[in-house]
Design an enzyme around this catalytic site. Structure first.
Site, short mmCIF file in Angstrom:
data_model
loop_
_atom_site.label_atom_id
_atom_site.label_comp_id
_atom_site.label_asym_id
_atom_site.label_seq_id
_atom_site.Cartn_x
_atom_site.Cartn_y
_atom_site.Cartn_z
NE ARG A 169 -28.30 -12.57 -12.59
CZ ARG A 169 -26.89 -12.67 -12.47
NH1 ARG A 169 -26.36 -11.17 -12.46
NH2 ARG A 169 -26.28 -13.48 -11.62
CD GLU A 208 -28.29 -12.09 -19.97
OE1 GLU A 208 -27.61 -13.21 -19.81
OE2 GLU A 208 -28.40 -11.24 -19.34
CG HIS A 229 -23.99 -11.47 -18.26
ND1 HIS A 229 -25.64 -12.10 -18.08
CD2 HIS A 229 -23.66 -11.41 -17.46
CE1 HIS A 229 -25.55 -12.04 -16.72
NE2 HIS A 229 -24.50 -11.63 -16.10
#
Length: 328
Positions: free
Chosen positions: A237, A266, A285
């Protein structure tokens, strides 16, 4: 009265029909915000919740007095207040195993792309700047035979290590994990202290869950311990890494390069220095983002919520203590 399921995002028609065969379903396929009035109204009637990408807060749970179970279409549970869910007796399910191999593929692609400067040099060709054979200033480094350091050694970490050890003859170190004697025997892997891994590994790969203990686990001190030739990979993460410290380490040449699939914010802002750095491979991602795996993840979540609302043990409950004896 029939129970109700509130579903949002990432379900195909067949999966929705599977839910509707058993229960009433409210579906928000393009939910923009949890503040959507229609979503809030549906949440107030929901017994089950299924979806991903939405931050679940205690305040949101206050709007869901009938909620019994949540099926997240993800492995990570950092978007959920797990202790609060448990206190309220709400079962949380996730999707381990389903995405292990696909996410490991992404992780190893970051290792390869960062080492061989794949994105940087592909852009040289696309810009029309390839006028002669590249020189040493654009050479990459070998992956085979190097030392791979895994910070975290769960399912995905082991799958990445297996690719490195068996496919590329890499020596494997791991830290921040319990001993794994079986995988040690299989791969010749060795468990070591965190600092030893940082100082020894040619590729440092983070694949730990985000918790209070792992928040900014990798910061200025960690980057200072890495080799100048080291490549850092983050598949965990974004907040596991102190991003400004990483940017500084990259800019100063304290480490060679980074391959990143996750970020503290993000989507990554276009103003981030990371978007302009040749020694950074940045992905949006995409760890589990293949058609096959995302479909399988959604199906696992569908199976989990149906089993839970039927009063049966789901395939992958996360906070089993929330239901106590009901899951024996």
């Amino acid at each position: 009265m029939s129970k109700r399921i509130l579903a949002y995002r990432r379900l195909d028609d067949q999966q929705l029909e599977q839910l509707r065969e058993k229960y009433q379903v409210d579906y928000f396929g393009k939910l923009e915000s949890a503040d959507d009035p229609a979503f809030r109204e549906a949440l107030g009637q929901a017994n089950g919740l299924i979806g991903a990408g939405l931050k679940i807060t205690p305040e949101l749970l206050d709007s869901a007095p009938h909620l019994e179970a949540i099926a997240s279409i993800s492995v990570g549970v950092d978007s959920y207040p797990v202790d609060e869910l448990t206190r309220r007796g709400i079962l949380l399910c996730n999707t381990p195993d389903v995405l292990t191999e696909t996410t490991a593929d992404t992780g190893f692609s970051l290792i390869m792309a960062s080492a061989r400067r794949v994105v940087e040099l592909a852009n040289v060709v696309k810009r029309g700047d390839w006028q002669e054979s590249i020189g040493p200033d654009r050479f990459g480094i070998d992956v085979h035979g190097k030392t791979l350091g895994m910070i975290g050694f769960g399912r995905i970490g082991q799958a990445i290590a297996r690719r490195g050890a068996l496919g590329f003859g890499m020596r494997v170190l791991y830290s921040n994990a319990s001993p794994k004697p079986e995988i040690e025997r299989e791969l010749g892997a060795r468990r070591c202290e965190f600092n030893e891994l940082l100082e020894t590994a040619d590729f440092v790969c983070a694949i730990v869950p985000l918790t209070d203990e792992t928040h900014h686990l990798i910061g200025a001190e960690a980057f200072a311990r890495m080799k100048e030739s080291a490549i850092f990979i983050n598949l965990a993460r974004g907040a596991v890494v102190d991003e400004p410290a990483m940017i500084e380490a990259l800019q100063r040449g304290q480490i060679r390069a980074a391959g990143l699939d996750v970020f503290e914010q993000e989507p990554l802002p276009s103003s981030s220095p990371l978007t302009q750095m040749d020694n950074v491979v940045a992905l949006p991602h995409i760890g589990s983002a293949t058609m096959e795996t995302r479909t399988a993840m959604a199906q696992r979540a569908v199976d989990n919520i149906l089993l839970a609302l039927d009063g049966e043990r789901p395939l992958s409950p996360f906070n089993v203590e929330a239901w106590g004896d009901r899951l024996t």
